[in-house]
Design a protein around this motif. Structure first.
Motif, PDB file in Angstrom:
ATOM      1  N   ILE A  66       5.530  -7.368  10.853  1.00  0.00           N
ATOM      2  CA  ILE A  66       4.126  -7.238  10.449  1.00  0.00           C
ATOM      3  C   ILE A  66       3.155  -7.483  11.602  1.00  0.00           C
ATOM      4  O   ILE A  66       1.943  -7.425  11.401  1.00  0.00           O
ATOM      5  CB  ILE A  66       3.791  -8.181   9.273  1.00  0.00           C
ATOM      6  N   ALA A  67       3.678  -7.741  12.807  1.00  0.00           N
ATOM      7  CA  ALA A  67       2.787  -7.904  13.964  1.00  0.00           C
ATOM      8  C   ALA A  67       2.090  -6.585  14.255  1.00  0.00           C
ATOM      9  O   ALA A  67       2.708  -5.515  14.230  1.00  0.00           O
ATOM     10  CB  ALA A  67       3.594  -8.356  15.177  1.00  0.00           C
ATOM     11  N   GLY A  68       0.788  -6.655  14.498  1.00  0.00           N
ATOM     12  CA  GLY A  68       0.023  -5.448  14.783  1.00  0.00           C
ATOM     13  C   GLY A  68      -0.323  -4.634  13.562  1.00  0.00           C
ATOM     14  O   GLY A  68      -0.790  -3.502  13.677  1.00  0.00           O
ATOM     15  N   THR A  69      -0.099  -5.199  12.367  1.00  0.00           N
ATOM     16  CA  THR A  69      -0.453  -4.525  11.119  1.00  0.00           C
ATOM     17  C   THR A  69      -1.543  -5.329  10.415  1.00  0.00           C
ATOM     18  O   THR A  69      -1.823  -6.472  10.798  1.00  0.00           O
ATOM     19  CB  THR A  69       0.764  -4.403  10.179  1.00  0.00           C
ATOM     20  N   VAL A  70      -2.129  -4.768   9.362  1.00  0.00           N
ATOM     21  CA  VAL A  70      -3.145  -5.518   8.620  1.00  0.00           C
ATOM     22  C   VAL A  70      -2.534  -6.716   7.908  1.00  0.00           C
ATOM     23  O   VAL A  70      -3.242  -7.623   7.484  1.00  0.00           O
ATOM     24  CB  VAL A  70      -3.862  -4.622   7.585  1.00  0.00           C
ATOM     25  N   MET A  71      -1.209  -6.749   7.784  1.00  0.00           N
ATOM     26  CA  MET A  71      -0.521  -7.836   7.093  1.00  0.00           C
ATOM     27  C   MET A  71      -0.177  -8.997   8.000  1.00  0.00           C
ATOM     28  O   MET A  71       0.344 -10.010   7.535  1.00  0.00           O
ATOM     29  CB  MET A  71       0.764  -7.299   6.453  1.00  0.00           C
ATOM     30  N   LYS A 116      -8.855  -6.040   3.725  1.00  0.00           N
ATOM     31  CA  LYS A 116      -8.000  -5.660   4.859  1.00  0.00           C
ATOM     32  C   LYS A 116      -7.551  -4.211   4.735  1.00  0.00           C
ATOM     33  O   LYS A 116      -7.450  -3.499   5.740  1.00  0.00           O
ATOM     34  CB  LYS A 116      -6.805  -6.611   4.948  1.00  0.00           C
ATOM     35  N   LEU A 117      -7.288  -3.762   3.517  1.00  0.00           N
ATOM     36  CA  LEU A 117      -6.925  -2.365   3.324  1.00  0.00           C
ATOM     37  C   LEU A 117      -8.122  -1.458   3.628  1.00  0.00           C
ATOM     38  O   LEU A 117      -7.960  -0.384   4.224  1.00  0.00           O
ATOM     39  CB  LEU A 117      -6.424  -2.136   1.896  1.00  0.00           C
ATOM     40  N   ARG A 118      -9.314  -1.873   3.204  1.00  0.00           N
ATOM     41  CA  ARG A 118     -10.503  -1.069   3.516  1.00  0.00           C
ATOM     42  C   ARG A 118     -10.771  -1.045   5.019  1.00  0.00           C
ATOM     43  O   ARG A 118     -11.281  -0.049   5.553  1.00  0.00           O
ATOM     44  CB  ARG A 118     -11.722  -1.611   2.767  1.00  0.00           C
ATOM     45  N   TYR A 119     -10.441  -2.127   5.695  1.00  0.00           N
ATOM     46  CA  TYR A 119     -10.596  -2.166   7.152  1.00  0.00           C
ATOM     47  C   TYR A 119      -9.695  -1.113   7.793  1.00  0.00           C
ATOM     48  O   TYR A 119     -10.121  -0.398   8.709  1.00  0.00           O
ATOM     49  CB  TYR A 119     -10.249  -3.559   7.669  1.00  0.00           C
ATOM     50  N   ALA A 120      -8.465  -0.997   7.294  1.00  0.00           N
ATOM     51  CA  ALA A 120      -7.553   0.039   7.800  1.00  0.00           C
ATOM     52  C   ALA A 120      -8.112   1.428   7.520  1.00  0.00           C
ATOM     53  O   ALA A 120      -8.013   2.338   8.353  1.00  0.00           O
ATOM     54  CB  ALA A 120      -6.174  -0.121   7.166  1.00  0.00           C
ATOM     55  N   ILE A 272      -0.354   0.491  11.468  1.00  0.00           N
ATOM     56  CA  ILE A 272      -0.767   0.636  12.866  1.00  0.00           C
ATOM     57  C   ILE A 272      -2.143   0.033  13.132  1.00  0.00           C
ATOM     58  O   ILE A 272      -2.666   0.164  14.242  1.00  0.00           O
ATOM     59  CB  ILE A 272      -0.754   2.116  13.292  1.00  0.00           C
ATOM     60  N   THR A 273      -2.709  -0.619  12.127  1.00  0.00           N
ATOM     61  CA  THR A 273      -4.035  -1.234  12.284  1.00  0.00           C
ATOM     62  C   THR A 273      -3.891  -2.738  12.437  1.00  0.00           C
ATOM     63  O   THR A 273      -3.345  -3.404  11.552  1.00  0.00           O
ATOM     64  CB  THR A 273      -4.931  -0.940  11.069  1.00  0.00           C
ATOM     65  N   PRO A 274      -4.356  -3.326  13.548  1.00  0.00           N
ATOM     66  CA  PRO A 274      -4.262  -4.779  13.724  1.00  0.00           C
ATOM     67  C   PRO A 274      -5.046  -5.521  12.651  1.00  0.00           C
ATOM     68  O   PRO A 274      -6.047  -5.023  12.140  1.00  0.00           O
ATOM     69  CB  PRO A 274      -4.879  -5.011  15.113  1.00  0.00           C
TER      70      PRO A 274
END
Length: 303
Positions: A66-71, A116-120, A272-274
């Motif tokens: 999960i590194a580098g993901t919204v999670m 966080k999902l909306r940020y992605a 792919i979204t930090p």
């Protein structure tokens, strides 16, 4: 009932963490593992933790799934994240209170996941510019019927732009909140320089739709803006100015992908979204002050 059955089927498909791990791995590394440090394609798998670690065989750098993901940094099980992604990929969307009830998590956890999902979604939308023939019009969010040209505190100026194909059909939509210049009348069209520079390809042919003269394209674009406001009112009971832009991005993300399955694409964008931090999400002054005090204490201790 159909949506509930579909969601139940989805939960069965991704009911185990192992199923989610495989799917997230494929979304994060569609061409196979790549070390973030050296680009090496092979890794050892360390599976002694809740989520696997991947140790690069070349440089030995360890990377969490999960590194580098919204999670990243989340202790919430992947199956809960996957269910939230699925529900956000539905055309009607879901709010934090509904998500909390469906997933059986606290409201704070549900709220964080939603944002966080909306940020992605916002990050993904920012990468896609309007191209070709582009029409732009101004609008007002939460417009108040008033003879006064002054802005009401709940009103926000918008610029909406859409790419148009040869048959005059909209193919991509963007709706962006605009700043209110000091002393400006709400009947004046906002300046478009920033909107065009950030959201429209330089080679596009731009037409600014007239503010008062009616046209079919102007009415269709205005209808989409109205639909976004109606969706926010129905699903979220209206949105204040603080988070308005991310909800508009959410609407545009769904509209721009309305003709294709959205879960896989949203999962890939999340992969792919930090991650974004809670203080940055909330813009909390208290959090910023707390961080400043902590930094001051550390500096004092170092001296």
């Amino acid at each position: 009932m159909e949506i509930l059955v579909a969601f139940a089927d989805f939960c069965r498909m991704f009911g185990r963490e192992e199923d989610c791990i495989d799917a997230l791995f494929a979304a994060k590394w569609p061409e196979g593992f790549r070390c973030a440090r050296c680009g090496h394609p092979h890794a050892y798998v360390i599976s002694s933790r809740r989520l696997p670690l991947y140790e690069c065989r070349a440089c030995r750098k360890q990377t969490s799934l999960i590194a580098g993901t919204v999670m990243e940094g989340s202790r919430t099980p992947l199956r809960i994240w996957f269910q939230a992604i699925y529900l956000h990929s539905r055309p009607e969307g879901v709010n934090a209170r509904q998500l909390s009830k469906i997933l059986k998590v606290t409201y704070k956890t549900a709220w964080l996941i939603c944002h966080k999902l909306r940020y992605a979604m916002s990050r993904a939308e920012a990468k896609q510019l309007l191209t070709g023939f582009v029409h732009v019009k101004n609008a007002i969010y939460h417009r108040k019927i008033s003879a006064s040209p002054k802005w009401h505190k709940q009103e926000h100026p918008l610029l909406a732009g859409a790419s148009i194909d040869r048959e005059n059909r909209f193919t991509r939509l963007k709706i962006k909140v605009q700043p209110i210049p000091d002393g400006a009348s709400k009947y004046r069209v906002p300046k478009t320089d920033s909107f065009l520079a950030q959201h429209v390809d330089r080679t596009a042919q731009v037409v600014m739709l007239p503010a008062y003269k009616g046209s079919e394209l102007k009415m269709l674009l205005g209808k989409l803006v109205w639909e976004s406001e109606s969706w926010m009112a129905k699903r979220f009971r209206g949105i204040g100015g603080k988070h308005l832009q991310v909800y508009l991005d959410h609407f545009c993300y769904m509209w721009n992908r309305r003709a294709r399955p959205m879960f896989e694409e949203l999962l890939r964008d999340c992969a792919i979204t930090p991650a974004i931090t809670y203080p940055r999400l909330t813009g909390s002054k208290t959090s910023r002050r707390r961080l400043s005090r902590t930094a001051a204490v550390l500096v004092k201790a170092a001296n």
